[in-house]
Design a protein around this motif. Structure first.
Motif, PDB file in Angstrom:
ATOM      1  N   LYS A  82       0.836  -1.206   0.000  1.00  0.00           N
ATOM      2  CA  LYS A  82       0.000   0.000   0.000  1.00  0.00           C
ATOM      3  C   LYS A  82       0.872   1.258   0.000  1.00  0.00           C
ATOM      4  O   LYS A  82       0.580   2.223  -0.709  1.00  0.00           O
ATOM      5  CB  LYS A  82      -0.922   0.038   1.226  1.00  0.00           C
ATOM      6  N   ILE A  83       1.924   1.255   0.787  1.00  0.00           N
ATOM      7  CA  ILE A  83       2.845   2.398   0.844  1.00  0.00           C
ATOM      8  C   ILE A  83       3.534   2.581  -0.502  1.00  0.00           C
ATOM      9  O   ILE A  83       3.617   3.697  -1.019  1.00  0.00           O
ATOM     10  CB  ILE A  83       3.863   2.211   1.983  1.00  0.00           C
ATOM     11  N   ALA A  84       4.015   1.495  -1.085  1.00  0.00           N
ATOM     12  CA  ALA A  84       4.723   1.562  -2.369  1.00  0.00           C
ATOM     13  C   ALA A  84       3.818   2.070  -3.488  1.00  0.00           C
ATOM     14  O   ALA A  84       4.288   2.767  -4.394  1.00  0.00           O
ATOM     15  CB  ALA A  84       5.285   0.192  -2.731  1.00  0.00           C
ATOM     16  N   LYS A  85       2.541   1.776  -3.417  1.00  0.00           N
ATOM     17  CA  LYS A  85       1.610   2.248  -4.444  1.00  0.00           C
ATOM     18  C   LYS A  85       1.428   3.761  -4.390  1.00  0.00           C
ATOM     19  O   LYS A  85       1.028   4.366  -5.373  1.00  0.00           O
ATOM     20  CB  LYS A  85       0.256   1.551  -4.311  1.00  0.00           C
ATOM     21  N   VAL A  86       1.727   4.372  -3.251  1.00  0.00           N
ATOM     22  CA  VAL A  86       1.620   5.823  -3.109  1.00  0.00           C
ATOM     23  C   VAL A  86       2.985   6.491  -3.254  1.00  0.00           C
ATOM     24  O   VAL A  86       3.150   7.435  -4.025  1.00  0.00           O
ATOM     25  CB  VAL A  86       0.977   6.202  -1.753  1.00  0.00           C
ATOM     26  N   LEU A  87       3.973   6.010  -2.524  1.00  0.00           N
ATOM     27  CA  LEU A  87       5.298   6.639  -2.540  1.00  0.00           C
ATOM     28  C   LEU A  87       6.144   6.229  -3.736  1.00  0.00           C
ATOM     29  O   LEU A  87       7.186   6.831  -3.990  1.00  0.00           O
ATOM     30  CB  LEU A  87       6.053   6.322  -1.247  1.00  0.00           C
ATOM     31  N   GLY A  88       5.714   5.211  -4.437  1.00  0.00           N
ATOM     32  CA  GLY A  88       6.456   4.741  -5.607  1.00  0.00           C
ATOM     33  C   GLY A  88       7.525   3.738  -5.229  1.00  0.00           C
ATOM     34  O   GLY A  88       7.971   3.680  -4.084  1.00  0.00           O
ATOM     35  N   THR A  89       7.928   2.962  -6.205  1.00  0.00           N
ATOM     36  CA  THR A  89       8.921   1.924  -5.931  1.00  0.00           C
ATOM     37  C   THR A  89      10.341   2.379  -6.249  1.00  0.00           C
ATOM     38  O   THR A  89      11.288   1.814  -5.695  1.00  0.00           O
ATOM     39  CB  THR A  89       8.599   0.638  -6.713  1.00  0.00           C
ATOM     40  N   ASP A  90      10.522   3.387  -7.090  1.00  0.00           N
ATOM     41  CA  ASP A  90      11.888   3.844  -7.382  1.00  0.00           C
ATOM     42  C   ASP A  90      12.581   4.294  -6.100  1.00  0.00           C
ATOM     43  O   ASP A  90      13.718   3.899  -5.832  1.00  0.00           O
ATOM     44  CB  ASP A  90      11.888   4.979  -8.398  1.00  0.00           C
ATOM     45  N   GLU A  91      11.871   5.090  -5.296  1.00  0.00           N
ATOM     46  CA  GLU A  91      12.443   5.573  -4.049  1.00  0.00           C
ATOM     47  C   GLU A  91      12.652   4.431  -3.055  1.00  0.00           C
ATOM     48  O   GLU A  91      13.607   4.424  -2.288  1.00  0.00           O
ATOM     49  CB  GLU A  91      11.563   6.661  -3.423  1.00  0.00           C
ATOM     50  N   LEU A  92      11.751   3.449  -3.082  1.00  0.00           N
ATOM     51  CA  LEU A  92      11.905   2.287  -2.205  1.00  0.00           C
ATOM     52  C   LEU A  92      13.184   1.534  -2.538  1.00  0.00           C
ATOM     53  O   LEU A  92      13.981   1.218  -1.655  1.00  0.00           O
ATOM     54  CB  LEU A  92      10.702   1.353  -2.316  1.00  0.00           C
ATOM     55  N   TYR A  93      13.397   1.270  -3.824  1.00  0.00           N
ATOM     56  CA  TYR A  93      14.590   0.522  -4.218  1.00  0.00           C
ATOM     57  C   TYR A  93      15.861   1.348  -4.009  1.00  0.00           C
ATOM     58  O   TYR A  93      16.911   0.787  -3.671  1.00  0.00           O
ATOM     59  CB  TYR A  93      14.461  -0.001  -5.650  1.00  0.00           C
ATOM     60  N   ASP A  94      15.778   2.674  -4.156  1.00  0.00           N
ATOM     61  CA  ASP A  94      16.925   3.535  -3.826  1.00  0.00           C
ATOM     62  C   ASP A  94      17.279   3.388  -2.352  1.00  0.00           C
ATOM     63  O   ASP A  94      18.446   3.275  -1.982  1.00  0.00           O
ATOM     64  CB  ASP A  94      16.617   5.006  -4.121  1.00  0.00           C
ATOM     65  N   TYR A  95      16.264   3.395  -1.512  1.00  0.00           N
ATOM     66  CA  TYR A  95      16.460   3.253  -0.064  1.00  0.00           C
ATOM     67  C   TYR A  95      17.078   1.892   0.259  1.00  0.00           C
ATOM     68  O   TYR A  95      18.050   1.803   1.019  1.00  0.00           O
ATOM     69  CB  TYR A  95      15.114   3.426   0.641  1.00  0.00           C
ATOM     70  N   LEU A  96      16.519   0.840  -0.301  1.00  0.00           N
ATOM     71  CA  LEU A  96      17.035  -0.505  -0.051  1.00  0.00           C
ATOM     72  C   LEU A  96      18.489  -0.628  -0.494  1.00  0.00           C
ATOM     73  O   LEU A  96      19.319  -1.204   0.227  1.00  0.00           O
ATOM     74  CB  LEU A  96      16.172  -1.548  -0.769  1.00  0.00           C
ATOM     75  N   ASN A  97      18.802  -0.087  -1.660  1.00  0.00           N
ATOM     76  CA  ASN A  97      20.181  -0.152  -2.158  1.00  0.00           C
ATOM     77  C   ASN A  97      21.133   0.676  -1.300  1.00  0.00           C
ATOM     78  O   ASN A  97      22.237   0.240  -1.002  1.00  0.00           O
ATOM     79  CB  ASN A  97      20.248   0.313  -3.609  1.00  0.00           C
ATOM     80  N   LYS A  98      20.703   1.855  -0.904  1.00  0.00           N
ATOM     81  CA  LYS A  98      21.540   2.741  -0.092  1.00  0.00           C
ATOM     82  C   LYS A  98      21.965   2.067   1.210  1.00  0.00           C
ATOM     83  O   LYS A  98      23.112   2.181   1.632  1.00  0.00           O
ATOM     84  CB  LYS A  98      20.777   4.031   0.213  1.00  0.00           C
ATOM     85  N   TYR A  99      21.047   1.361   1.847  1.00  0.00           N
ATOM     86  CA  TYR A  99      21.327   0.738   3.139  1.00  0.00           C
ATOM     87  C   TYR A  99      21.597  -0.764   3.026  1.00  0.00           C
ATOM     88  O   TYR A  99      21.636  -1.464   4.044  1.00  0.00           O
ATOM     89  CB  TYR A  99      20.174   1.021   4.113  1.00  0.00           C
ATOM     90  N   LYS A 100      21.771  -1.232   1.791  1.00  0.00           N
ATOM     91  CA  LYS A 100      22.087  -2.635   1.518  1.00  0.00           C
ATOM     92  C   LYS A 100      21.091  -3.590   2.195  1.00  0.00           C
ATOM     93  O   LYS A 100      21.466  -4.549   2.853  1.00  0.00           O
ATOM     94  CB  LYS A 100      23.528  -2.943   1.945  1.00  0.00           C
ATOM     95  N   ILE A 101      19.820  -3.281   1.999  1.00  0.00           N
ATOM     96  CA  ILE A 101      18.741  -4.095   2.552  1.00  0.00           C
ATOM     97  C   ILE A 101      18.181  -4.967   1.435  1.00  0.00           C
ATOM     98  O   ILE A 101      17.901  -4.476   0.346  1.00  0.00           O
ATOM     99  CB  ILE A 101      17.612  -3.199   3.128  1.00  0.00           C
ATOM    100  N   GLU A 102      18.064  -6.265   1.717  1.00  0.00           N
ATOM    101  CA  GLU A 102      17.484  -7.177   0.734  1.00  0.00           C
ATOM    102  C   GLU A 102      16.020  -7.392   1.052  1.00  0.00           C
ATOM    103  O   GLU A 102      15.655  -7.668   2.194  1.00  0.00           O
ATOM    104  CB  GLU A 102      18.223  -8.514   0.750  1.00  0.00           C
TER     105      GLU A 102
END
Length: 113
Positions: free
Chosen positions: A20-40
């Motif tokens: 639900k959050i990703a549908k509003v905030l978008g997934t590009d920013e989510l994947y940027d966040y995951l990559n930045k903090y090396k979260i799988e």
């Protein structure tokens, strides 16, 4: 409260909540966040999330809530609802945001009266 949609991100479980959050905030920013903090991301969750564009906050403005929405509130929400905690407003920064100027003005008037 501003968009009169509570809870704003209503998921049935943790996975659905993030979708639900990703549908509003978008997934590009989510994947940027995951990559930045090396979260799988759990592969099951990754397939559930899919790809979504960030929705502009103005899309949530309706006839029933337009009287509550200002440029300041759109900016305020946009600075609070971000994935990256380092980019999110701190509590002190949030309290200093122009959205709260009317409250500060009321307090100043009450103290000078």
């Amino acid at each position: 409260m501003i968009f009169r949609k509570e809870p704003f991100f209503h998921g049935h479980d943790n996975y659905d909540q993030l979708v639900k959050i990703a549908k509003v905030l978008g997934t590009d920013e989510l994947y940027d966040y995951l990559n930045k903090y090396k979260i799988e991301l759990d592969p099951k969750l990754e397939s559930l999330i899919g790809r979504h564009e960030k929705k502009p906050w103005a899309k949530f403005v309706s006839h029933s809530n337009q009287h509550l929405v200002t440029d300041e509130v759109i900016d305020f929400i946009g600075r609070l609802l971000v994935y990256d905690h380092q980019k999110r407003l701190t509590a002190k920064e949030a309290m200093a945001h122009p959205y709260f100027d009317p409250i500060r003005q009321q307090q100043e008037q009450a103290h000078t009266a």
